[in-house]
Write a protein that holds these residues in place. Structure first.
Motif, PDB file in Angstrom:
ATOM      1  N   SER A 162      -0.023   5.174   2.343  1.00 36.63           N
ATOM      2  CA  SER A 162       1.130   4.782   1.519  1.00 36.63           C
ATOM      3  C   SER A 162       0.849   5.095   0.056  1.00 36.63           C
ATOM      4  CB  SER A 162       1.408   3.285   1.694  1.00 36.63           C
ATOM      5  OG  SER A 162       1.759   3.004   3.028  1.00 36.63           O
ATOM      6  N   THR A 163      -0.399   4.860  -0.365  1.00 36.96           N
ATOM      7  CA  THR A 163      -0.786   5.182  -1.737  1.00 36.96           C
ATOM      8  C   THR A 163      -0.763   6.684  -1.965  1.00 36.96           C
ATOM      9  OG1 THR A 163      -2.218   3.234  -1.776  1.00 36.96           O
ATOM     10  CG2 THR A 163      -2.598   4.901  -3.466  1.00 36.96           C
ATOM     11  N   ILE A 164      -1.206   7.449  -0.944  1.00 40.26           N
ATOM     12  CA  ILE A 164      -1.177   8.905  -1.049  1.00 40.26           C
ATOM     13  C   ILE A 164       0.259   9.395  -1.250  1.00 40.26           C
ATOM     14  CG2 ILE A 164      -1.618  11.055   0.175  1.00 40.26           C
ATOM     15  CD1 ILE A 164      -4.142   9.696  -0.709  1.00 40.26           C
ATOM     16  N   VAL A 165       1.176   8.820  -0.484  1.00 42.39           N
ATOM     17  CA  VAL A 165       2.585   9.212  -0.615  1.00 42.39           C
ATOM     18  C   VAL A 165       3.095   8.901  -2.019  1.00 42.39           C
ATOM     19  CG1 VAL A 165       4.925   8.717   0.162  1.00 42.39           C
ATOM     20  CG2 VAL A 165       3.098   9.015   1.837  1.00 42.39           C
ATOM     21  N   ASP A 166       2.757   7.720  -2.538  1.00 46.50           N
ATOM     22  CA  ASP A 166       3.170   7.358  -3.890  1.00 46.50           C
ATOM     23  C   ASP A 166       2.615   8.348  -4.912  1.00 46.50           C
ATOM     24  OD1 ASP A 166       4.488   5.188  -2.863  1.00 46.50           O
ATOM     25  OD2 ASP A 166       2.864   3.766  -3.274  1.00 46.50           O
TER      26      ASP A 166
END
Length: 839
Positions: free
Chosen positions: A700-704
């Motif tokens: 999820s952090t990677i997507v952000d």
């Protein structure tokens, strides 16, 4: 008065009378030239600043790096200063906030950077860090994300550090780099205490050197180059960093210049359209001049001189505007720049802009202007003689050929690559051709099949699209291409973001735990099970290097020709492999078979990713010799797999059979799936507390992060693409103004035969509603084609229509066209009937 003077006098007189009609069309060139000069000036100064600040880019005269510990060369008395760094990925926890994130830890020993400095806030942050102790410098983006302040504490491994300063800039690093991998600097003396350096840890060792002034650095490097190549030690000098950085930003500058060039071309379509209407209005005057003995060549020269004057004014003003506009660009590109950029007047860029503007104005104006040469004196008696056709005029084809040559030549000047030039030229020609044919098709279809059953206002408004002085073709071409550029950007961005949003897909894992030691695997897995999370994958990873291919070592391969030798990157890369006897969901066997390893002495057959094998020239049956932590291992390629690296999984280029690497030094990866971001954060923090050496990737952090990066990139492209949209709007406004008198006559005639104001407003609104929607639709269709091709051939991702941005762009372009059409029609409706009839 001589002939030349009379031509100039007539051109100036006619310009004073009709210049207003052409001025706004020339302003469309002005916008494109402004963008071109701004980007060219900015690129010129950026190149100069990279040259001037080259040492600050690297921070040292020489950098040596390797992903394993290596023996430092002895440069003797040549070394003026030396520093060492060990960097690796690890989790950082913010004490008191119960939050953590994967960062790049950089343990530093020495006074690096030797050129430039760490820019910190407060300014004494670097000085405090240099004193040693448990103090850290933390990237500002990381502090902002977790709302941390100077003086707060962070925990790295087993050690708590005080945040001594916020890193504003590190030599050679850009804002994009900081977004992807925010750095945390700690003193080298504290590294062992963290407990993060364990057997199998993935580390990168770097040595920085500043040499004495009289040192011949190239000669010094030449002495060691072969041994460094043999040991896979990477080296970088000020010159190599300067060249690589210069190439990167030269490519960026060329791309942005092409975007500006498209805006120039759009403006030129407007010029051609304006001159076409202008020439139609001037045909009676030309016939009169022909009657009194003025030759066709002289009449043509009068109007050519006028166009030259307008083109010069537009180009000079555009160049001046572009020179001022470049002062905004450092702020626009700040996240991409590794150096501080100065701005100022760039005379080469100004000269390029003025020359381009004048030349392209003349070329595009010549196509309609050539009609003047064929006007007969008989037109004064027979107006129908003005409907001149010159399809077979050789000069017209010569002008079209000159336009194509200019397009190819200028594109090559920017790109310096014939293949890229060919693709760009083909795209421009194809886009204009499609939009032009689309507009002609709309006009021809309405003329032929306009239903008589439609209400009068609708029939009248649609008929206006093909009547004399219409601007249908030029508007659809300019607005359509501008819309296509913006839409393609939006659609591709949405496609990429949708493809990487793993966390939103129920069947995809969203958390990866790596750097797990063998003795920790069961404990980590049990912790996840206790929290009710599934263990989707538990994979061992062994690191190794390739020493020989079919018996040919790296050194022997270097002496072979390019045809007979293997790719150098095969030997230079570090391979992270796993072992199993079965395939997983993201793999498909394409060639050969998965051979098992049953007992000692059996041949070892490995499986390779087919794409990698094709790129490097490896074949089934080839012998690969690996070095596994000092032990030589001979293997053979037994099969090829097709690996879907876009799927969230532990995918590998090289797959070993089971029972071969069981006792090799390794670390492990565990993959799981959480149900929410809150649960993921809880598990991440809990695991870091129990196992500080374990790193966590929260997808999820990677997507952000990817959304933030794509947002910054798209902002830059949108900034440049807006010049094309602005050009299209100027052409639209100009088209309305230049055809205003014709529209006034039509409106007055309608009013004379009894048309009410409401009907006239409805006719005007429907006309521009159809015109705007057609232009927007043509651009969107073109962008959908471009997005499909980019998705399928470049990014290799599924193509999906994004309806929300599509409808938004369509509605915005259509609305703007209707509003501008209504604004222009307002003045027409106010014009008194008798005033026009007297005229």
């Amino acid at each position: 008065m001589d002939n030349l003077g009379w031509i100039a006098l007539m051109a100036v007189r006619d310009f004073r009378k009709n210049g207003t009609k052409l001025a706004l069309f020339i302003s469309s060139i002005l916008v494109g030239i402004a963008a071109l000069v701004a980007i060219s000036s900015f690129g010129y100064h950026l190149t100069s600043d990279i040259e001037r600040q080259a040492k600050e880019l690297l921070g040292a005269d020489l950098v040596l790096s390797k992903n394993q510990s290596f023996e430092e060369p002895d440069f003797g008395t040549n070394v003026a200063s030396r520093a060492k760094e060990i960097n690796f990925a690890s989790m950082v926890s913010f004490v008191g906030k119960d939050e953590s994130r994967l960062t790049q830890i950089r343990a530093l020993e020495g006074d690096f950077p030797f050129y430039g400095s760490f820019e910190t806030s407060p300014a004494i942050g670097e000085e405090s860090f240099r004193k040693g102790g448990k103090r850290a410098l933390v990237e500002r983006i990381l502090l902002a994300q977790f709302d941390a302040e100077i003086g707060d504490s962070i925990k790295i491994g087993e050690v708590v550090f005080e945040i001594a300063g916020s890193l504003q800039r590190v030599p050679g690093q850009t804002g994009i780099t900081a977004t992807v991998a925010p750095a945390v600097y700690i003193p080298m003396e504290t590294l062992d205490e963290t407990g993060l350096i364990q057997f199998g840890s993935r580390l990168n060792y770097e040595f920085y050197y500043a040499f004495a002034d009289e040192t011949a650095i190239d000669a010094l490097i030449e002495e060691y180059k072969d041994s460094w190549e043999e040991e896979s030690i990477r080296y970088e000098t000020v010159q190599s960093r300067k060249e690589s950085t210069g190439r990167s930003f030269q490519n960026l500058g060329n791309f942005l210049s092409l975007v500006a060039f498209i805006a120039v071309l759009l403006g030129c379509v407007g010029v051609a359209s304006a001159v076409n209407v202008f020439v139609k209005e001037k045909l009676p005057a030309v016939a009169v001049l022909r009657c009194i003995g003025v030759s066709a060549g002289v009449v043509f020269s009068i109007y050519l001189c006028q166009i030259l004057l307008m083109g010069t004014i537009g180009s000079v003003v555009g160049a001046a505007l572009g020179t001022g506009l470049q002062y905004m660009l450092p702020a626009v590109f700040q996240d991409f720049l590794p150096v501080d950029v100065t701005v100022g007047i760039s005379w080469p860029a100004i000269a390029l802009g003025i020359f381009t503007g004048i030349l392209i104005s003349l070329l595009f104006a010549l196509i309609p202007l050539l009609k003047i040469r064929t006007v007969s004196p008989m037109m004064t008696l027979r107006p129908e003689e003005g409907n001149t056709r010159f399809v077979n005029d050789p000069l017209r084809w010569a002008v079209l050929a000159a336009i194509l040559c200019f397009l190819v030549g200028f594109s090559y000047y920017l790109l310096r690559d014939w293949i890229q030039t060919g693709w760009f030229t083909a795209f421009v020609v194809f886009s204009f051709g499609v939009l032009w044919l689309f507009a002609l098709g709309i006009m021809g279809g309405i003329r032929r099949w306009l239903p008589i059953s439609l209400s009068y206002p609708i029939r009248q408004s649609l008929a206006n699209l093909y009547r004399p002085n219409n601007q249908t073709v030029s508007l659809i071409a300019t607005i359509g291409l501008g819309t296509a550029m913006i839409s393609t950007l939006f659609f591709v961005q949405y496609q990429l973001l949708d493809e990487v949003k793993f966390a939103d897909k129920e069947d995809q894992p969203n958390m990866l735990f790596f750097d797990i030691q063998t003795q920790q695997v069961e404990a980590v897995s049990q912790l996840l099970r206790d929290e009710g999370l599934p263990i989707l994958q538990q994979v061992p990873i062994v690191t190794m290097g390739l020493t020989a291919i079919n018996g040919v070592t790296k050194k022997e391969n270097e002496s072979l020709s390019e045809e007979s030798g293997m790719s150098r990157r095969l030997y230079n890369r570090e391979y992270r492999v796993t072992y199993r006897d079965t395939l997983i969901q993201s793999e498909r066997l394409t060639d050969g078979a998965l051979y098992r390893y049953k007992q000692a002495g059996d041949s070892i057959f490995i499986s390779l990713d087919k794409g990698y094998a094709m790129r490097t020239g490896l074949k089934l049956g080839d012998e690969l010799t690996f070095n596994v932590q000092g032990r030589t291992l001979n293997t053979y390629i037994g099969s090829f797999r097709e690996v879907n690296f876009r799927q969230v999984s532990t995918n590998f280029l090289v797959l070993f059979p089971d029972n071969v690497l069981t006792n090799a030094p390794k670390f492990h990866v565990v993959v799981t799936k959480t149900n929410s971001d809150q649960e993921a954060a809880k598990i991440q923090n809990q695991l870091v507390r129990h196992f500080p050496n374990v790193s966590v990737i929260n997808l999820s952090t990677i997507v952000d992060t990817l959304e933030e990066i794509l947002g910054k990139i798209s902002f830059v492209i949108q900034f440049m693409a807006l010049f094309s949209i602005l050009t299209g709007l100027l052409v639209l406004i100009s088209s309305l103004i230049i055809s205003k008198y014709q529209r006034i006559k039509e409106t007055i005639l309608l009013k004379t035969i009894g048309a009410q104001r409401a009907i006239l407003i409805r006719i005007n609104t429907v006309e521009y509603l159809f015109l705007g929607s057609t232009a927007a639709l043509s651009g969107i269709l073109l962008s959908l084609l471009a997005t499909f091709l980019l998705s399928f051939y470049v990014f290799e991702i599924p193509f999906r229509v994004e309806w929300i941005p599509l409808i938004s762009v369509y509605g915005a372009i259509t609305s703007i066209t209707v509003i501008l059409g209504w604004w222009n029609g307002r003045d027409i409706l106010k014009t008194p009937t008798m005033e026009v009839l007297r005229t």
